[in-house]
Scaffold this motif. Structure first.
Motif, PDB file in Angstrom:
ATOM      1  N   PHE A 211      55.928 -35.645  47.818  1.00 46.62           N
ATOM      2  CA  PHE A 211      57.064 -35.641  46.891  1.00 46.62           C
ATOM      3  C   PHE A 211      57.242 -37.000  46.226  1.00 46.62           C
ATOM      4  CE2 PHE A 211      61.553 -36.279  45.895  1.00 46.62           C
ATOM      5  CZ  PHE A 211      61.830 -35.148  45.142  1.00 46.62           C
ATOM      6  N   ASN A 212      57.008 -38.075  46.969  1.00 45.43           N
ATOM      7  CA  ASN A 212      57.127 -39.416  46.398  1.00 45.43           C
ATOM      8  C   ASN A 212      56.206 -39.601  45.203  1.00 45.43           C
ATOM      9  OD1 ASN A 212      59.103 -40.356  48.105  1.00 45.43           O
ATOM     10  ND2 ASN A 212      57.684 -41.339  49.524  1.00 45.43           N
ATOM     11  N   ILE A 213      54.983 -39.116  45.327  1.00 42.10           N
ATOM     12  CA  ILE A 213      54.027 -39.262  44.220  1.00 42.10           C
ATOM     13  C   ILE A 213      54.527 -38.535  42.985  1.00 42.10           C
ATOM     14  CG2 ILE A 213      51.675 -38.787  43.469  1.00 42.10           C
ATOM     15  CD1 ILE A 213      50.811 -38.975  46.386  1.00 42.10           C
ATOM     16  N   VAL A 214      54.952 -37.292  43.156  1.00 42.06           N
ATOM     17  CA  VAL A 214      55.410 -36.488  42.009  1.00 42.06           C
ATOM     18  C   VAL A 214      56.638 -37.119  41.375  1.00 42.06           C
ATOM     19  CG1 VAL A 214      56.289 -34.237  41.307  1.00 42.06           C
ATOM     20  CG2 VAL A 214      54.435 -34.379  42.980  1.00 42.06           C
ATOM     21  N   SER A 215      57.613 -37.510  42.192  1.00 44.78           N
ATOM     22  CA  SER A 215      58.851 -38.062  41.637  1.00 44.78           C
ATOM     23  C   SER A 215      58.608 -39.408  40.963  1.00 44.78           C
ATOM     24  CB  SER A 215      59.908 -38.202  42.736  1.00 44.78           C
ATOM     25  OG  SER A 215      59.483 -39.095  43.743  1.00 44.78           O
ATOM     26  N   ASP A 216      57.704 -40.225  41.506  1.00 45.26           N
ATOM     27  CA  ASP A 216      57.388 -41.505  40.861  1.00 45.26           C
ATOM     28  C   ASP A 216      56.763 -41.294  39.486  1.00 45.26           C
ATOM     29  OD1 ASP A 216      58.379 -42.844  43.017  1.00 45.26           O
ATOM     30  OD2 ASP A 216      56.435 -43.399  43.868  1.00 45.26           O
ATOM     31  N   VAL A 217      55.878 -40.323  39.385  1.00 43.33           N
ATOM     32  CA  VAL A 217      55.249 -40.029  38.094  1.00 43.33           C
ATOM     33  C   VAL A 217      56.297 -39.533  37.093  1.00 43.33           C
ATOM     34  CG1 VAL A 217      53.609 -38.523  36.908  1.00 43.33           C
ATOM     35  CG2 VAL A 217      52.977 -39.578  39.083  1.00 43.33           C
ATOM     36  N   VAL A 218      57.190 -38.671  37.540  1.00 40.07           N
ATOM     37  CA  VAL A 218      58.237 -38.153  36.659  1.00 40.07           C
ATOM     38  C   VAL A 218      59.140 -39.284  36.169  1.00 40.07           C
ATOM     39  CG1 VAL A 218      60.314 -36.719  36.581  1.00 40.07           C
ATOM     40  CG2 VAL A 218      58.233 -35.830  37.632  1.00 40.07           C
ATOM     41  N   ILE A 219      59.560 -40.157  37.074  1.00 38.82           N
ATOM     42  CA  ILE A 219      60.419 -41.280  36.689  1.00 38.82           C
ATOM     43  C   ILE A 219      59.710 -42.191  35.691  1.00 38.82           C
ATOM     44  CG2 ILE A 219      61.541 -43.373  37.558  1.00 38.82           C
ATOM     45  CD1 ILE A 219      62.118 -41.846  40.133  1.00 38.82           C
ATOM     46  N   LEU A 220      58.419 -42.373  35.867  1.00 41.13           N
ATOM     47  CA  LEU A 220      57.649 -43.217  34.949  1.00 41.13           C
ATOM     48  C   LEU A 220      57.545 -42.597  33.560  1.00 41.13           C
ATOM     49  CD1 LEU A 220      55.786 -45.702  34.514  1.00 41.13           C
ATOM     50  CD2 LEU A 220      53.896 -44.275  35.309  1.00 41.13           C
ATOM     51  N   LEU A 221      57.404 -41.272  33.490  1.00 39.50           N
ATOM     52  CA  LEU A 221      57.178 -40.613  32.200  1.00 39.50           C
ATOM     53  C   LEU A 221      58.456 -40.329  31.418  1.00 39.50           C
ATOM     54  CD1 LEU A 221      54.400 -38.013  33.141  1.00 39.50           C
ATOM     55  CD2 LEU A 221      54.126 -40.243  32.021  1.00 39.50           C
ATOM     56  N   ALA A 245      55.165 -49.957  32.907  1.00 43.59           N
ATOM     57  CA  ALA A 245      53.920 -49.732  33.638  1.00 43.59           C
ATOM     58  C   ALA A 245      53.962 -50.317  35.040  1.00 43.59           C
ATOM     59  CB  ALA A 245      52.746 -50.330  32.872  1.00 43.59           C
ATOM     60  N   LEU A 246      54.980 -51.149  35.308  1.00 48.77           N
ATOM     61  CA  LEU A 246      55.181 -51.570  36.691  1.00 48.77           C
ATOM     62  C   LEU A 246      55.347 -50.361  37.600  1.00 48.77           C
ATOM     63  CD1 LEU A 246      57.628 -54.568  36.211  1.00 48.77           C
ATOM     64  CD2 LEU A 246      55.321 -54.692  37.153  1.00 48.77           C
ATOM     65  N   GLY A 247      55.835 -49.271  36.999  1.00 43.35           N
ATOM     66  CA  GLY A 247      55.971 -48.040  37.769  1.00 43.35           C
ATOM     67  C   GLY A 247      54.644 -47.515  38.273  1.00 43.35           C
ATOM     68  N   LEU A 248      53.546 -47.892  37.590  1.00 45.92           N
ATOM     69  CA  LEU A 248      52.227 -47.475  38.072  1.00 45.92           C
ATOM     70  C   LEU A 248      51.936 -48.067  39.445  1.00 45.92           C
ATOM     71  CD1 LEU A 248      50.113 -47.788  34.800  1.00 45.92           C
ATOM     72  CD2 LEU A 248      50.833 -45.687  35.945  1.00 45.92           C
ATOM     73  N   LEU A 249      52.462 -49.260  39.701  1.00 45.29           N
ATOM     74  CA  LEU A 249      52.289 -49.848  41.028  1.00 45.29           C
ATOM     75  C   LEU A 249      52.991 -49.003  42.083  1.00 45.29           C
ATOM     76  CD1 LEU A 249      52.864 -53.632  40.219  1.00 45.29           C
ATOM     77  CD2 LEU A 249      50.691 -52.477  40.643  1.00 45.29           C
ATOM     78  N   CYS A 287      58.031 -52.264  44.909  1.00 43.64           N
ATOM     79  CA  CYS A 287      57.678 -51.904  43.533  1.00 43.64           C
ATOM     80  C   CYS A 287      58.830 -51.181  42.845  1.00 43.64           C
ATOM     81  CB  CYS A 287      56.426 -51.037  43.519  1.00 43.64           C
ATOM     82  SG  CYS A 287      54.912 -51.919  43.944  1.00 43.64           S
ATOM     83  N   GLY A 288      59.533 -50.323  43.575  1.00 49.16           N
ATOM     84  CA  GLY A 288      60.681 -49.650  42.996  1.00 49.16           C
ATOM     85  C   GLY A 288      61.760 -50.630  42.567  1.00 49.16           C
ATOM     86  N   ILE A 289      62.026 -51.633  43.394  1.00 48.85           N
ATOM     87  CA  ILE A 289      63.007 -52.658  43.031  1.00 48.85           C
ATOM     88  C   ILE A 289      62.531 -53.449  41.814  1.00 48.85           C
ATOM     89  CG2 ILE A 289      64.061 -54.815  43.818  1.00 48.85           C
ATOM     90  CD1 ILE A 289      64.233 -53.609  46.604  1.00 48.85           C
TER      91      ILE A 289
END
Length: 397
Positions: A211-221, A245-249, A287-289
């Motif tokens: 779920f973390n992977i999916v939600s991180d991608v959604v937040i980035l996009l 793009a820091l969200g990519l980290l 990275c989130g911070i």
């Protein structure tokens, strides 16, 4: 044997507690006194994460609270996330009386392993609360930065749904971990009688990783569509996208944590494999911070540079004489000043009316001889909206 631990004699119980938590593989001997480990390297990594998070959070707070005098819910959520990151690192630093980071389980006594599992249980819950606060804060920032008050478009609804889904999912995982085992202590002490039949915590850990992977991608996009539609130079758009793009980290660390979770779920060497989860989890939180707070840092550095320049100039005689001459040559009359921006507040965004100087007249006392004298009229105005933030700014002409 574990289920019958209570029926053993005190001497036998003591022997079990002082024995290895896992039988060593063939050819290996348990080393309880000085097992191979990577405590120094992992402690240095945790310190680096804490240093980066500290710089980012305090930079954001200085920008918003000191420079702009603005306070918002995401600020306090990032403070909560930062505090929980400190608590998480402190727990990891002393998870057991002996070194445990990248230490094989057969090199740890059973009594120390019970203490370690209790720390794992606590730090896992702290991680879930922390990741919830950080993701909600980032999504609220997206709404605050890119959405004028009262507007309801794709970004607003996408961010709102993402907040609802993230909060619901992580609360569900936290509750499942809390009620999984009976009695409660059985979650970390497998020597007592009990079971964890209400929920499979290993499956919950793997599900949380996916779920973390999916939600991180959604937040980035979510904000990318808005960013590339802003009325600003392409280079500036690209710069803002680099910030995002820091969200990519964060996505990368989430993937690494998920892989570590899969490996951990199938491995009996609990302490060694869970060390990877702790490291990647700390990196993900950091990275989130950074995603939410780093956009504030350029404004902080710019403010510091300007203050330094002003301080140096104020000490120079040239600047002092220039300031004095400016004061002597500035008439006090309203008619001698060129038109300025007139602000009509409207929520976060302001409505400004900019007077176009080349089409604006001044009185005969004006010292600006190059500007045409057209008494009492404004031939043209330009209306635009602007929003000042400590992150990526929006501008709509």
């Amino acid at each position: 044997m574990m289920s019958k631990f209570s029926s053993l004699s005190p001497a036998q119980q003591e022997a079990v507690l002082n024995g290895a938590a896992l039988n060593p593989p063939k050819g290996y001997t348990s080393n309880f006194d000085d097992p191979p480990n990577r405590e120094a390297a992992t402690n240095a990594f945790f310190f680096l994460c804490l240093a980066l998070a500290t710089l980012a959070v305090f930079g954001r707070l200085y920008c918003r609270w000191i420079l702009l005098k603005q306070y918002s819910l995401p600020d306090f959520l990032f403070i909560a996330g930062y505090a929980l990151l400190i608590a998480d690192i402190a727990l990891v630093y002393r998870m057991a009386p002996v070194p445990v980071m990248f230490v094989h389980l057969w090199n740890i006594r059973q009594r120390d392993f019970i203490i370690y599992l209790r720390s794992v249980f606590i730090t896992s819950e702290v991680y879930l609360f922390n990741i919830t606060f950080i993701k909600v804060a980032i999504l609220l920032d997206w709404i605050h930065i890119f959405m004028p008050r009262g507007t309801r478009n794709f970004l607003f609804w996408a961010a709102s749904i993402a907040i609802f889904v993230n909060v619901g999912f992580y609360i569900g995982i936290i509750v499942a971990n809390q009620v999984a085992c009976t009695p409660y202590e059985y979650a970390w002490n497998k020597l007592i009688d009990g079971n964890c039949g209400r929920a499979n915590t290993l499956d919950a850990t793997v599900a949380a990783g996916a779920f973390n992977i999916v939600s991180d991608v959604v937040i980035l996009l979510i904000p990318q569509r808005v960013v590339w539609k802003l009325h600003m130079p392409r280079q500036k758009k690209f710069g803002i996208s680099i910030v995002f793009a820091l969200g990519l980290l964060a996505v990368t660390t989430a993937i690494l944590r998920f892989v570590s979770s899969l490996k951990h779920a199938k491995s009996p060497d609990f302490t060694y494999d869970f060390s990877e989860i702790l490291i990647t989890g700390c990196a993900e939180l950091t990275c989130g911070i950074l995603v939410g707070c780093v956009p504030s840092l350029p404004k902080v550095f710019a403010s510091a540079n300007m203050n330094g320049i002003k301080h140096k100039l104020s000490k120079s005689r040239l600047w002092s004489s220039f300031s004095s001459s400016q004061k002597r040559s500035s008439p006090r009359s309203m008619h001698s000043r060129p038109p300025s921006l007139e602000l009509v507040p409207r929520g976060r965004a302001g409505l400004f009316h900019k007077l176009d100087y080349q089409a604006t007249g001044f009185s005969e006392s004006s010292t600006d001889s190059h500007i045409p004298v057209i008494s009492g009229r404004i031939y043209q105005t330009t209306e635009f909206h602007t929003t000042e933030t400590c992150g990526p700014s929006t501008f709509e002409h």
